[in-house]
Every structure is written in structure tokens, then in C-alpha cells.
Design a protein around this motif. Sequence first.
Motif, PDB file in Angstrom:
ATOM      1  N   TRP A 494     -16.778 -19.615 -55.813  1.00 54.15           N
ATOM      2  CA  TRP A 494     -15.905 -18.676 -55.111  1.00 54.15           C
ATOM      3  C   TRP A 494     -14.758 -18.256 -56.029  1.00 54.15           C
ATOM      4  O   TRP A 494     -14.435 -18.928 -57.004  1.00 54.15           O
ATOM      5  N   LYS A 495     -14.157 -17.102 -55.689  1.00 49.95           N
ATOM      6  CA  LYS A 495     -13.052 -16.563 -56.481  1.00 49.95           C
ATOM      7  C   LYS A 495     -11.843 -17.481 -56.386  1.00 49.95           C
ATOM      8  O   LYS A 495     -11.548 -18.026 -55.327  1.00 49.95           O
ATOM      9  N   ARG A 496     -11.164 -17.662 -57.498  1.00 49.80           N
ATOM     10  CA  ARG A 496      -9.978 -18.526 -57.485  1.00 49.80           C
ATOM     11  C   ARG A 496      -8.752 -17.781 -57.954  1.00 49.80           C
ATOM     12  O   ARG A 496      -8.813 -17.018 -58.904  1.00 49.80           O
ATOM     13  N   GLU A 497      -7.648 -18.065 -57.283  1.00 49.55           N
ATOM     14  CA  GLU A 497      -6.346 -17.590 -57.753  1.00 49.55           C
ATOM     15  C   GLU A 497      -5.501 -18.813 -58.002  1.00 49.55           C
ATOM     16  O   GLU A 497      -5.188 -19.551 -57.068  1.00 49.55           O
ATOM     17  N   GLU A 498      -5.164 -19.031 -59.252  1.00 51.31           N
ATOM     18  CA  GLU A 498      -4.384 -20.216 -59.587  1.00 51.31           C
ATOM     19  C   GLU A 498      -3.366 -19.885 -60.648  1.00 51.31           C
ATOM     20  O   GLU A 498      -3.469 -18.863 -61.328  1.00 51.31           O
TER      21      GLU A 498
END
Length: 1018
Positions: A494-498
Motif C-alpha cells: 500500500w501507498k505510504r506517507e512517512e
Amino acid sequence: MALLFLLLLLAVLLLGAQSEYIAYNTTAGIVPGKLNVHLVPHSHDDVGWLKTVDQYYVGANNSIRGACVQNVIDSVISSLFEDKNRKFIYVEIAFFQRWWRQQSPSMKIKVKHLVTSGQLEFINGGMCMHDEATAHYIDLIDQTTLGHQFILKEFGQTPRVGWQIDPFGHSAVQAYLLGAELGFDSLFFARIDYQDRAVRLRDKTLEVIWQASKSLASSSQIFTGVFPRHYDPPDGFVYEINDVSPPIQDDILLFDYNVQERVNDFVSAALAQAKVTRTNHIMWLMGTDFRYQYANSWFRQMDKFIHYVNQDGRVNAFYSTPSIYTDAKYAADEQWPLKTDDFFPYADHPNAYWTGYFTSRPAFKGYVRFLSGYYLAARQLEFFKGRSGSGANTDALANALAIVQHHDAVSGTQRQHVAADYALRLSVGYLEAEKLVSSSLAYLSESEPSSGQKCTSTKFEQCPLLNVSYCPPSEAVLSDGKSLVVVIYNPLGWKREEVIRIPVSNERVTVQDSSRRIIEAQLLPLSNARLKLRSYYVRAHLGNTPRELPKYWLAFSVTVPPLGFSSYTVLSAKQTDIDRRSTVSTVYTSKGNTNKTIEVGQGNLKLLYSANEGKLARYLNSRNMVTAVAEQSYSYYTGNDGTDKDPQASGAYVFRPNDTVVIKSEEKVSLTVMRGPILDEVHQQINQWVSQVTRLYKGKEHAEVEFTIGPIPVDDGTGKEITTQLTTAMKTNKTFYTDSNGRDFIKRVRDFRTDWHLQVNQPIAGNYYPINLGIYVQDSSTELSVLVDRAVGGTSLVDGQVELMLHRRLIHDDIRGVGETLNETVCVSDMCEGLTVQGKFYLRIDPLGEGSKWRRTAGQEISAPLILAFAEEEGNDWMNSHVPTFSGIDPSYALPDNVAVITLQELENGKVLLRLAHLYESGEDKDHSVLSNVELRKLFPRKKIIKVTETSLSANQERGEMEKRKLDWKVEGFGGAGIESKVVRGGAVDPAKLVVELAPMEIRTFLIDLDYLHMYGS
Ligand SMILES: [Zn+2]
């Protein structure tokens, strides 16, 4: 007996006193109606412990211990050739593989025959006999798969039996995932709590049906046998050359003829064991650690026992294996007691809880976990690029990671020189995989020329010492006209924003995303303490002190597509462009001379600190209105030195605390807060050797705590075990939950065991449990969850509180064999000091019933961190000349929130190994504990799926065949079937639709044949 002797004497006299060749009859098998004694010849060969794996194999360093596994296998094989009735089981494939590759073709043919005929049987069959407390389930699957694939390739066999005889406690995941899901018919081991064993001996409940998965219920059952004592033979039947058991002396011309006496001993030992075992089948473990170096010494005696005991006829003895034993138990048509949950913690004595090793060698445990995540990503990139026969690959890392899952490796219970050997193997494997990751990223990011081959000229660098803020490419001062490219790979579906952080040398930097937009970035000053640590550990690691000192952490938020990467550039900002530079954090230091409350956090989550005490006081989430008293403290236990009546010290295995000491600073506590647009940080120096940084990211609702502990002082003559406590006012009723190998959560109740009435002797150590993913507590309205970045021990000793043990340094041996103190040091130019450990834990408080979403998602992200690669570029044209973002799956697709790809790997034979894991237990979350779908076509865009074969967990047999062979055991008290509950599993994969269904906690494994492989970018 006297009569027999007289007859023999008479015979000798009549025959003229000749001693003759005796053909021992070893042909016996099971005899119905008799007590059947299954003699199971075995050798327990640790894949490293007191000596390194290779030293054990070749028999080097024998002054430590005379052990040579090469001798074991050589001599066992020739003993098996001598008599086709003899049998042997072999367990540790790391050793067998070493032996096998040096055998001649003709020897290999003969050994294959021994395997086909059942004389030599592989059981367990992983590279090692893995630890069950401190290993992550993905690592357990990987190391078992490596061994099983070797056995399948060389011998065409699939092991049937789990053989975890030595690990120090047994996990639920071992039983159902590394047992039933591998197609094992049974599981055997020795070590369970001494109180539990006493009850089971009394009640004849050592053999059970273990149903370890709540979600997979009766389909997860496995027949499990706990040995009555240990994994060695009954007293008096141990036959290595120097062992002291009396041999059978059956030469009438020699003194001390003792056949009948020894037969009587055998029969009485068998009858004693029959008293604690159901059915008329008992198993004798004929071997122990590193035995059979001269196998004939054992087989000679067993031949005689089988011959004479069966002549005697009171019991029936024969060569057997755990598989034969299992089949006999099954055929007996008995009902077996049901066992749920697990066998932790393990104590072998009232003051000896083996709960220290949950934390022992925390830096090594952290390294293993980090590389496990790296290996997951590296295999994906290897697949996307296309596995080639030449060039770097992931094989060395696979082997190293497999070996360190051994129960004296990741457990931290080996000698220091062996720990160094494991770390070296990991680092060699990492360096090889690092090359592969760099070349794959270069390949995938290179734009396709209008015709012909790609030239992948980019040299990516990675920063394995980023944890100590050392990263030469990012620290390099970017001269005008140059830019730093950062490519970030995400191994999750899944897409990650970190937020990522890299050290930089000056504040004149800006960050651009892949569409060349300048994005917000924040600079956080590096403290002197941090730089000192950096310089010491870089020197210890690389042998030289870096000349340049970075000044800041540069933090910015990145968005990365599933199983893919995105690229960012760091540019040196022109002096004039002052408004486009990164923001330098504001820094505020409280000296504790005010009654103010300091509020920290830019997003929904706020932490409130009391300035006066310099401590956390309150937790507040403005989105869901969760508010709670929340305090944090550090303490240490002084390790018992073993000088009281009971000589049990705290050591590598055992945790035996004396006193609890709260860690307090002698000076006035100061609190430094750094604030900025991306995150806030709270820096606390707890005492001279404990500090921490708490981070609150604007877009996240959890707090990340990075602790730095060490060198732990021991010059006061006491070992110390360092813990942290998170304390709330929650009423948690003695109950807490800890994970099993990073997968299922198991309910724990303080001072209580489900299976027996617990006598509490060690109120602290006896309540410690292994934690790989996290621990949580709950009351009627909220739940507090704490996640970890490596294996640690943890507990809840007080209602509302969670405690983690983070580091240990001990100065006494705990007398469990390792013979060394757990006193880790790090040295620079022959000057050594206690090891400093840095790690992270994460915490969050949710409304009741909502915590699992975060635990499952964040847990997956912690165990599979983003991979960073750096390249320096002339100019700023990267985004135009390269592929700035990539996803290995269909760009419109992402895996559902409740599913993870835990393996995506191209095998040597070109097939693709895919494992999909449902991340939730049944009933765990109202939205996510449901059947989920994964579309295979979207996982493999631009490729044609020719064939999908579902297999066992280790991919060594077709799932359908495995199901067909599954034994259907009868369980006591449940109408024969076990706990009543409907088992939900995903259905078969329709070859037209190619959709995989996953039920809660299901892991499904597939071998996939693809066409147009290696199509990426071409
Ligand atoms: Zn062992």
C-alpha cells in the motif's frame, strides 16, 4: 535370570567355551498389544552456540567443546549402510548442506537411497531449529523454506514432523504456522515450565492436540508431544564413546556379562515412561547434543538392546522415527486433550525464568530485524529487475538470516565470539544485497533509450549507519550545480506517507519532489551528545573517524507508491532564495524552573509535559477526543548475582531480578523541545547513560520514542537490566496482550496460567513475555498500544502500565551452558566500553476496539522500513532524464489494508514465490477482520500469468495434496473435533478470475509461472 545364566554357562561348557559372531535381530517393528518402545536415534546440532557454525561443522576450536558435525554425518551414514533396519533423523539443514556439497556423485546416490527407504529422514528441515520467542514469523517462514527447498530439490522429500526439542518455550505461531501450515503431522519438544510438566506427567497430558490459532480454529490443530524429561535417553542408555552408561556385555568369555541385567533396566525404564504416556507407544530419544560423532558406539548398543529385549518379550523395542511414532499414535484412535495459546514463559526451576533472553543482545536483535525488512525489499527488487545468473543476489543474506534464527542466535544466548560471527555473516549478506538493491534501483530508474539496452550508469549509495546519523552522500556539501537524488523504496503493498531524515552539513538546502515542486522540509540541529556517539560508533565500525560533521537532520515527508519508489532531490539553496530554504526548527529548553505545561505536537496528537519535573504528563488526541494521564519512567533491575541460598544468577537466558531502582537524574531535569512544520521533538537526558527523543509527526497519531541506553555502568559490582514504564490510570484488571512472533495476540493475565494453578515464585520475571510486534492493555473505554522495532521482553506488572526491557548488562553466568557473562562491549583502539543501544518504540492510545488498525498497519511499516538510496547528480535534471516514480504493481492498484505481501521472490527455476498474509485475527477489528481479495493480475501487470499453484507454507508441496494427507485427530471433550467454531478460509483460486481470497490470519503461498518475465521498463 539365574536359570538363564546357568543355561548359558552350560552351553559354553558344552561348546568348548567359544565366543561367536552374533547376528543381532534388528528387524522388529510395531507389535500390537505390547508396549512399543520407539528408539529414535538423533543428534542435536546447534547451528552455533559455544562455537561458530563452521567450527562446529569441521570440529575446530575443540578446546571449547569436542564437537564435529562432519563426524556425526559421516559416521551415521556408514552405520546406516551397515544395517538396513537402522534409522536416523537429521534436523539442521545448514549442517547437512555443508556436508552434502562435498560428497561424491556415487555417495550422493547411496545417501539418496537411504532417504528414499526411510532409514534417513529429514524432520523439521529448516536451516536451523529456530528460536520461538524472539524471531519474527516472516523470518521463520523464510528459514524453513530455504531448508525445505533444499530437501525437495536434492531428495524429493517433504518433512512431516516439527522437531523443536531445545528452544526455550514454544510459541503459538510455531504450532499452527510453522507446523500445521507446513503440512506437519506432529510437533515435538522438551522444554516447558517445570510446574506445567509436573501436572502433565500426573495427568498423562504431555501429548495434546494444540489448536494455537483462534482464527483458523480446528484447521490449525497439530498433534504435539512434550517429552517426559529432556531430549536425551533415559538414564543409563547414553552411548557416545565417553558416556558412562553400562554397555551390554554379551561375550560369555569376558567378565561382567550383563545381558539380563541390562534388559531388566530397559524394561523398567520403559514401564516407568508408559505410566505417564497414553497408548502403548513411547518414544526414547536416543541421542543429545552433538552425539553420534562415532555413531557405531550407539548403534552397536541399540542393535543389542533390540535383539535381547525382544527375546525377553516383556516390551517391544525397535528402530523408529517421530513419523512412525506419530502414525502409531494416530492409529491408536485415542482422544487427546486440547491445548490453546502457547508455552511461555519457560522456567526450569522456581527461580529460573528464561525471560531474560527475550531482550539479551538488543543491538543484534535490532540488526536481525532491520535486515529481515531489507531482505523482503531486496527480493522484490531482484524480481522486478529479473534474477540473473551473474551479479549480486540475495542468497548470502538469505543464508545468514536463516542461520541467525537459531535458538542460540537471535535469542542472544551464544558466546561473544559466536555473536560476532553471526553479525559478520549478516554484514557480508547485507553488502551483497546492497549491491543488488542499488543496481536494481539504477535499472528501474533509468529511462528507456529509443532503442537497445539500458545503460545503468547510476551508482546508488546506501547508508547502513544512518541510525547513528552517518551518511556520507547526504552529508557531502553540495557545490553549486550539484544535487543529491534520494530514491525511496517501499516494500509494502500500500501507498505510504512517512517522514524520512538524513544528516546534512548546512542549512542552505531545499527539497524537491518528483515533479520538481519544492516541498516543506525541516532542519533539526544535531546535539553534541549525538555527534559524539556518531563519531565513536563510526570509528568502531569502520576504523576511522569521519572528518566532516553534519549539523542537522533534514526531515521531509515522502509519498511512496506500493511495491515501488519515488525520488526526491536535495539542492543547495542559493543564498538569495531565503524563503525557499528548509525551515530550521525552533529550539526551546526548559530548565524546570516553571510550573508551566509544555504542549508538543503540530497535528491531532498532543503530548503535555510538566516543565517542572521535565516529564510526560498527559496524552491528548483532538480528533477522537481520547485524553489520558500518561507518564513514562526508566528503571533498572539489579541482576541477582547467585550468591544467596539459590545460586541462580541473572544471565543471558535467565532473568532473576534482585531490586528495582528508578532511574533519576542527579541534576535538575532539562527538557529540550524542537518544533517545526514536519515534526516536534522532545529531547530528554534521563541520566548520564539513558536519553531519549520523542517525536510527534504532524500527520501521524502516534508518538515515536528513540531511546539511547549505555554504556550501562557495572563498576559497582551489579549487573543491570534496563526497563521503561508507560503508566496510565487505566483499570486493566491484570490483563495484557502480547504478540506471538509478530502475528497473533495472546491474552496474558498477571500471576496466572491457563493450564495449571501457578505457584508464584518470581512475581516479576514470571510475568515477562516475548514481544516482537507489540503489547497492549485496555479498559472499558480506551486501549494503550506499544509497538517495538525488535524483539524485547515486556509485561504489565501494574494495572494501566506497560513495561519493556530494553537493554541488559550482566556480570554473572546463569549456569545454563553458555559459560560466559552477558557483558557486551564495543572497542576502539583496544579501549572498550559497555555497548550503547539505540532503538525505538511507538505508542498510541485509542478508543476501545480501535487500536488494532494502528497496530497492524504501523507494525507492518516498522518491520519493513522504507529503503533509501542516494546518488549525486550534476545539475538538476534527474526527474526529466529518469523514471522518478515506479510501482511494481498496477498503478491503479493497492493491496487492501488488511493484507500484506510477505514474500515476492523469483526462484532459481524462474517460478515466482508469492505469499499473501491477512493481517487481522477474526473478531479483532470490525472493518478489517473480514474476507479480503487480492487480484493477481494487478500484482503482475505487463506479465501473463500462465499457472498459479497453491502450496504449503514452505512451497514444497501442493496445498491440495497436503490437505488430503492431513490427519484428523480426536480431541477430548469437544465431540472429538476441538473447540466448536466455524473455520473460515479463502476458496480455491479460479484460473480465469485469478483472485485470491484471504480469511482472517490466513497466509497463502503460491508458485506462479509467468510469461514475459523481465518486462519492466523494456
Ligand atoms: Zn540447542
